[in-house]
Design a protein around this motif. Structure first.
Motif, PDB file in Angstrom:
ATOM      1  N   GLN A   9      -9.317  36.625  39.982  1.00  0.00           N
ATOM      2  CA  GLN A   9      -9.740  37.981  39.613  1.00  0.00           C
ATOM      3  C   GLN A   9      -9.932  38.070  38.101  1.00  0.00           C
ATOM      4  N   ASP A  10     -11.163  38.304  37.690  1.00  0.00           N
ATOM      5  CA  ASP A  10     -11.504  38.517  36.270  1.00  0.00           C
ATOM      6  C   ASP A  10     -11.008  37.374  35.371  1.00  0.00           C
ATOM      7  N   LEU A  11     -11.109  36.155  35.835  1.00  0.00           N
ATOM      8  CA  LEU A  11     -10.600  34.989  35.092  1.00  0.00           C
ATOM      9  C   LEU A  11     -11.427  34.749  33.825  1.00  0.00           C
ATOM     10  N   THR A  12     -10.718  34.580  32.703  1.00  0.00           N
ATOM     11  CA  THR A  12     -11.396  34.474  31.412  1.00  0.00           C
ATOM     12  C   THR A  12     -10.753  33.387  30.549  1.00  0.00           C
ATOM     13  N   LYS A  13     -11.607  32.628  29.866  1.00  0.00           N
ATOM     14  CA  LYS A  13     -11.151  31.662  28.861  1.00  0.00           C
ATOM     15  C   LYS A  13     -12.034  31.811  27.637  1.00  0.00           C
ATOM     16  N   THR A  14     -11.408  31.964  26.466  1.00  0.00           N
ATOM     17  CA  THR A  14     -12.153  32.240  25.239  1.00  0.00           C
ATOM     18  C   THR A  14     -11.935  31.140  24.203  1.00  0.00           C
ATOM     19  N   TYR A  15     -13.026  30.668  23.609  1.00  0.00           N
ATOM     20  CA  TYR A  15     -12.978  29.717  22.492  1.00  0.00           C
ATOM     21  C   TYR A  15     -13.815  30.280  21.355  1.00  0.00           C
ATOM     22  N   ASP A  16     -13.240  30.350  20.170  1.00  0.00           N
ATOM     23  CA  ASP A  16     -13.981  30.819  18.995  1.00  0.00           C
ATOM     24  C   ASP A  16     -14.710  32.138  19.269  1.00  0.00           C
ATOM     25  N   LYS A  17     -13.994  33.079  19.901  1.00  0.00           N
ATOM     26  CA  LYS A  17     -14.488  34.429  20.189  1.00  0.00           C
ATOM     27  C   LYS A  17     -15.628  34.456  21.206  1.00  0.00           C
ATOM     28  N   LYS A  18     -15.884  33.297  21.862  1.00  0.00           N
ATOM     29  CA  LYS A  18     -16.919  33.253  22.903  1.00  0.00           C
ATOM     30  C   LYS A  18     -16.250  32.916  24.232  1.00  0.00           C
ATOM     31  N   ASN A  19     -16.602  33.639  25.282  1.00  0.00           N
ATOM     32  CA  ASN A  19     -16.018  33.411  26.597  1.00  0.00           C
ATOM     33  C   ASN A  19     -16.684  32.222  27.285  1.00  0.00           C
ATOM     34  N   ALA A  20     -15.948  31.109  27.387  1.00  0.00           N
ATOM     35  CA  ALA A  20     -16.456  29.950  28.134  1.00  0.00           C
ATOM     36  C   ALA A  20     -16.421  30.239  29.628  1.00  0.00           C
ATOM     37  N   VAL A  21     -15.424  31.012  30.057  1.00  0.00           N
ATOM     38  CA  VAL A  21     -15.365  31.568  31.412  1.00  0.00           C
ATOM     39  C   VAL A  21     -15.225  33.069  31.228  1.00  0.00           C
ATOM     40  N   ASP A  22     -16.161  33.832  31.831  1.00  0.00           N
ATOM     41  CA  ASP A  22     -16.353  35.224  31.420  1.00  0.00           C
ATOM     42  C   ASP A  22     -16.075  36.208  32.565  1.00  0.00           C
ATOM     43  N   GLY A  23     -14.785  36.372  32.890  1.00  0.00           N
ATOM     44  CA  GLY A  23     -14.386  37.404  33.846  1.00  0.00           C
ATOM     45  C   GLY A  23     -14.860  37.166  35.267  1.00  0.00           C
ATOM     46  N   ILE A  24     -14.701  35.935  35.764  1.00  0.00           N
ATOM     47  CA  ILE A  24     -15.201  35.615  37.106  1.00  0.00           C
ATOM     48  C   ILE A  24     -14.157  35.948  38.183  1.00  0.00           C
ATOM     49  N   SER A  25     -14.648  36.294  39.381  1.00  0.00           N
ATOM     50  CA  SER A  25     -13.783  36.608  40.523  1.00  0.00           C
ATOM     51  C   SER A  25     -14.355  35.953  41.779  1.00  0.00           C
ATOM     52  N   PHE A  26     -13.478  35.347  42.576  1.00  0.00           N
ATOM     53  CA  PHE A  26     -13.887  34.789  43.868  1.00  0.00           C
ATOM     54  C   PHE A  26     -12.645  34.438  44.678  1.00  0.00           C
ATOM     55  N   GLU A  27     -12.849  34.172  45.971  1.00  0.00           N
ATOM     56  CA  GLU A  27     -11.781  33.689  46.847  1.00  0.00           C
ATOM     57  C   GLU A  27     -12.236  32.401  47.511  1.00  0.00           C
TER      58      GLU A  27
END
Length: 220
Positions: A9-27
């Motif tokens: 749910q809303d998974l996010t990973k940020t590097y240098d203020k840029k989201n490499a993974v940007d709020g993704i959701s799935f099952e």
């Protein structure tokens, strides 16, 4: 419908203020092969590494078999098998010995020949990993990842660099793993691979999931 074994749910990973993974959701549902398809740099590997508790989660939630990945990463690692893009093994160690070593790290005692047979490498039992071909090495990597009976098996672009025959052999093996009751989550940038193997596919680009459906519906 099977129940969800992986929930994101809303998974996010940020590097240098840029989201490499940007709020993704799935099952991901029990017993399916779930694919994440996209070009290099889409965020596929980063997503897998967060679900595997190998990389910290900056935002959102993820759970695996009811275990919160952020709060209990060690418990998650005991429930999963992982095949990285480039598996590394100790040199000058026989395949049987390597399997015994991997099992011992989970406190398991196994019959290494049984695992080698399961990936069609029994004739290589006394060989060393460095003597294996690319396809054989990938199959051996799968054997070592399954020694503790994981619930979910993660594969990161498993067929990259393999010849066509080795790719087909690995596809068959991934289906066999699923048929043993293990849920499979894999990344790929090959559309034919995703179409042939996966029950459902999330198409990822620039850190976002832009489509998620069965291969048949996505083609339509």
């Amino acid at each position: 419908m099977s129940k969800a074994i992986v929930t994101v749910q809303d998974l996010t990973k940020t590097y240098d203020k840029k989201n490499a993974v940007d709020g993704i959701s799935f099952e991901v549902f029990e017993g399916e092969i779930f694919g994440i398809l996209g070009p290099n740099g889409a965020g596929k590997t980063t997503t897998l590494e967060m679900l595997e508790a190998m990389r910290s989660i900056d935002g959102g939630e993820a759970s695996l078999a009811g275990v919160d990945v952020k709060k209990n990463g060690e418990a998650v690692k005991a429930l999963i098998g992982v095949q990285p893009q480039t598996p590394n093994f100790e040199e000058k160690t026989k395949l049987t010995e390597t399997i015994e070593f991997f099992a011992s790290t989970y406190g398991e005692k196994v019959d290494p020949m049984q695992f080698l047979k399961s990936v069609h490498l029994e004739e290589k039992a006394n060989s060393y990993p460095e003597q294996l071909s690319g396809g054989q090495r990938q199959r051996f990597s799968i054997a070592t990842a399954l020694v503790h009976g994981p619930k979910v098996f993660f594969l990161d672009e498993p067929t990259t660099g393999l010849d066509p025959q080795a790719r087909r052999n690995l596809w068959d093996l991934i289906r066999e793993v699923r048929d043993r009751g293990v849920t499979v989550v894999m990344t790929t940038h090959y559309m034919d691979e995703a179409e042939l193997l996966c029950d459902r596919i999330a198409i990822m680009d620039e850190g976002k999931i832009i489509a998620l459906d069965t291969p048949k519906n996505l083609i339509k």
